[in-house]
Design a protein around this motif. Structure first.
Motif, PDB file in Angstrom:
ATOM      1  N   ASP A 146       0.828  -1.203   0.000  1.00 14.91           N
ATOM      2  CA  ASP A 146       0.000   0.000   0.000  1.00 14.91           C
ATOM      3  C   ASP A 146       0.868   1.260   0.000  1.00 14.91           C
ATOM      4  O   ASP A 146       0.604   2.211  -0.741  1.00 14.91           O
ATOM      5  CB  ASP A 146      -0.920  -0.019   1.223  1.00 14.91           C
ATOM      6  N   TYR A 147       1.920   1.278   0.827  1.00 18.37           N
ATOM      7  CA  TYR A 147       2.808   2.440   0.922  1.00 18.37           C
ATOM      8  C   TYR A 147       3.426   2.785  -0.434  1.00 18.37           C
ATOM      9  O   TYR A 147       3.532   3.952  -0.802  1.00 18.37           O
ATOM     10  CB  TYR A 147       3.909   2.167   1.949  1.00 18.37           C
ATOM     11  N   PHE A 148       3.814   1.761  -1.183  1.00 12.14           N
ATOM     12  CA  PHE A 148       4.438   1.987  -2.486  1.00 12.14           C
ATOM     13  C   PHE A 148       3.418   2.108  -3.621  1.00 12.14           C
ATOM     14  O   PHE A 148       3.784   2.216  -4.784  1.00 12.14           O
ATOM     15  CB  PHE A 148       5.459   0.887  -2.797  1.00 12.14           C
ATOM     16  N   GLY A 149       2.118   2.095  -3.288  1.00 14.36           N
ATOM     17  CA  GLY A 149       1.067   2.386  -4.265  1.00 14.36           C
ATOM     18  C   GLY A 149       0.733   1.259  -5.224  1.00 14.36           C
ATOM     19  O   GLY A 149       0.271   1.515  -6.334  1.00 14.36           O
ATOM     20  N   HIS A 150       0.904   0.021  -4.810  1.00 13.11           N
ATOM     21  CA  HIS A 150       0.573  -1.124  -5.663  1.00 13.11           C
ATOM     22  C   HIS A 150      -0.762  -1.715  -5.232  1.00 13.11           C
ATOM     23  O   HIS A 150      -1.061  -1.783  -4.040  1.00 13.11           O
ATOM     24  CB  HIS A 150       1.668  -2.191  -5.586  1.00 13.11           C
ATOM     25  N   ILE A 151      -1.540  -2.172  -6.238  1.00 12.55           N
ATOM     26  CA  ILE A 151      -2.849  -2.751  -5.952  1.00 12.55           C
ATOM     27  C   ILE A 151      -2.939  -4.181  -6.476  1.00 12.55           C
ATOM     28  O   ILE A 151      -3.353  -5.090  -5.774  1.00 12.55           O
ATOM     29  CB  ILE A 151      -3.979  -1.889  -6.571  1.00 12.55           C
ATOM     30  N   GLU A 152      -2.530  -4.371  -7.719  1.00 10.41           N
ATOM     31  CA  GLU A 152      -2.672  -5.672  -8.380  1.00 10.41           C
ATOM     32  C   GLU A 152      -1.748  -6.720  -7.751  1.00 10.41           C
ATOM     33  O   GLU A 152      -0.647  -6.398  -7.301  1.00 10.41           O
ATOM     34  CB  GLU A 152      -2.355  -5.549  -9.879  1.00 10.41           C
ATOM     35  N   PRO A 153      -2.188  -7.985  -7.760  1.00 14.06           N
ATOM     36  CA  PRO A 153      -1.346  -9.056  -7.215  1.00 14.06           C
ATOM     37  C   PRO A 153      -0.021  -9.187  -7.975  1.00 14.06           C
ATOM     38  O   PRO A 153       0.021  -8.987  -9.198  1.00 14.06           O
ATOM     39  CB  PRO A 153      -2.188 -10.323  -7.421  1.00 14.06           C
ATOM     40  N   TYR A 154       1.008  -9.484  -7.252  1.00 12.75           N
ATOM     41  CA  TYR A 154       2.350  -9.781  -7.787  1.00 12.75           C
ATOM     42  C   TYR A 154       3.029  -8.592  -8.471  1.00 12.75           C
ATOM     43  O   TYR A 154       3.993  -8.759  -9.202  1.00 12.75           O
ATOM     44  CB  TYR A 154       2.324 -10.975  -8.758  1.00 12.75           C
ATOM     45  N   THR A 155       2.533  -7.378  -8.266  1.00 16.96           N
ATOM     46  CA  THR A 155       3.142  -6.203  -8.920  1.00 16.96           C
ATOM     47  C   THR A 155       4.176  -5.521  -8.035  1.00 16.96           C
ATOM     48  O   THR A 155       4.948  -4.695  -8.510  1.00 16.96           O
ATOM     49  CB  THR A 155       2.066  -5.161  -9.285  1.00 16.96           C
ATOM     50  N   PHE A 156       4.177  -5.856  -6.755  1.00 20.30           N
ATOM     51  CA  PHE A 156       5.072  -5.197  -5.813  1.00 20.30           C
ATOM     52  C   PHE A 156       6.254  -6.092  -5.491  1.00 20.30           C
ATOM     53  O   PHE A 156       6.103  -7.177  -4.939  1.00 20.30           O
ATOM     54  CB  PHE A 156       4.317  -4.847  -4.528  1.00 20.30           C
ATOM     55  N   GLN A 157       7.465  -5.630  -5.866  1.00 17.48           N
ATOM     56  CA  GLN A 157       8.675  -6.368  -5.505  1.00 17.48           C
ATOM     57  C   GLN A 157       9.101  -5.925  -4.108  1.00 17.48           C
ATOM     58  O   GLN A 157       9.431  -4.758  -3.894  1.00 17.48           O
ATOM     59  CB  GLN A 157       9.813  -6.122  -6.491  1.00 17.48           C
ATOM     60  N   VAL A 158       9.066  -6.835  -3.170  1.00 20.69           N
ATOM     61  CA  VAL A 158       9.411  -6.529  -1.783  1.00 20.69           C
ATOM     62  C   VAL A 158      10.882  -6.110  -1.727  1.00 20.69           C
ATOM     63  O   VAL A 158      11.757  -6.857  -2.160  1.00 20.69           O
ATOM     64  CB  VAL A 158       9.135  -7.752  -0.876  1.00 20.69           C
ATOM     65  N   PRO A 159      11.163  -4.923  -1.184  1.00 20.58           N
ATOM     66  CA  PRO A 159      12.533  -4.396  -1.222  1.00 20.58           C
ATOM     67  C   PRO A 159      13.439  -4.917  -0.100  1.00 20.58           C
ATOM     68  O   PRO A 159      14.548  -4.432   0.062  1.00 20.58           O
ATOM     69  CB  PRO A 159      12.326  -2.881  -1.080  1.00 20.58           C
ATOM     70  N   PHE A 160      12.956  -5.895   0.664  1.00 18.45           N
ATOM     71  CA  PHE A 160      13.725  -6.403   1.794  1.00 18.45           C
ATOM     72  C   PHE A 160      14.061  -7.879   1.623  1.00 18.45           C
ATOM     73  O   PHE A 160      13.285  -8.634   1.031  1.00 18.45           O
ATOM     74  CB  PHE A 160      12.944  -6.214   3.102  1.00 18.45           C
TER      75      PHE A 160
END
Length: 198
Positions: A146-160
């Protein structure tokens, strides 16, 4: 960037390079600089006996850290350590105070950033009260996405890394690895070349 690099340099800021694992400041030290990351990542933590640590966060490119201590005479209650090789912009305390005195809107930007970071810390602290480790991990991933503004599944690459995720939610890294694998099997996330996509 919380404060533009150009404005920081105008007020006498310098660039300093830190190597991975180099200490930027220690708990108990006095605040002398405003720190803003130009490139890289930093770990904000408390270190305890036997190598244990409590991680408060991992600010990265464009983020600042330690700024709230510039408005008090209290010593640091945290340490800052370079998580990667990084370049940090340092502005002396006196010059920072002059900058915000001449540009009060900058203090609003810094305060908004600090408020967002406090919100994150409150969320993370609340996760520690949850006994189910899978709920802790899911809540953290939900917040980050949510913080990085992603909604769709699998679109957010976890930065950790898994180790960093474990540090943030107070779990053993083996527990995080097991939960991530279960979440992948349940199609809640995808793993591609060790990277987590949520």
């Amino acid at each position: 960037m919380i404060i533009s690099e150009e404005l920081l340099l105008k007020y006498g800021a310098i660039m300093k390079c830190y190597q991975e694992n180099e200490i930027i400041f220690n708990e108990g030290g006095s605040s002398k600089y405003y720190f803003q990351i130009k490139e890289g990542a930093v770990k904000i933590c408390n270190m305890f006996d036997e190598g244990k640590e409590f991680v408060h966060g991992f600010p990265f490119n464009g983020h600042c850290f330690g700024e709230s201590y510039l408005l008090t005479d209290k010593p640091y209650a945290i340490s800052a350590i370079a998580l990667t090789d990084c370049t940090v912009i340092l502005l002396s305390r006196q010059n920072y105070l002059e900058l915000i005195d001449n540009n009060p809107n900058i203090l609003i930007n810094v305060n908004q950033y600090t408020a967002d970071r406090l919100h994150f810390r409150y969320l993370i602290s609340s996760f520690l009260a949850v006994s189910d480790p899978s709920v802790r991990i899911k809540k953290l991933l939900d917040h980050l996405k949510d913080y990085f503004g992603h909604i769709e599944p699998y679109t957010f690459q976890v930065p950790f890394t898994r180790y960093q995720l474990a540090s943030l939610v107070g779990l053993r890294v083996e527990t995080v690895i097991r939960i991530i694998k279960k979440m992948e099997a349940a199609k809640l996330l995808k793993i591609n070349q060790t990277k987590i996509y949520y």
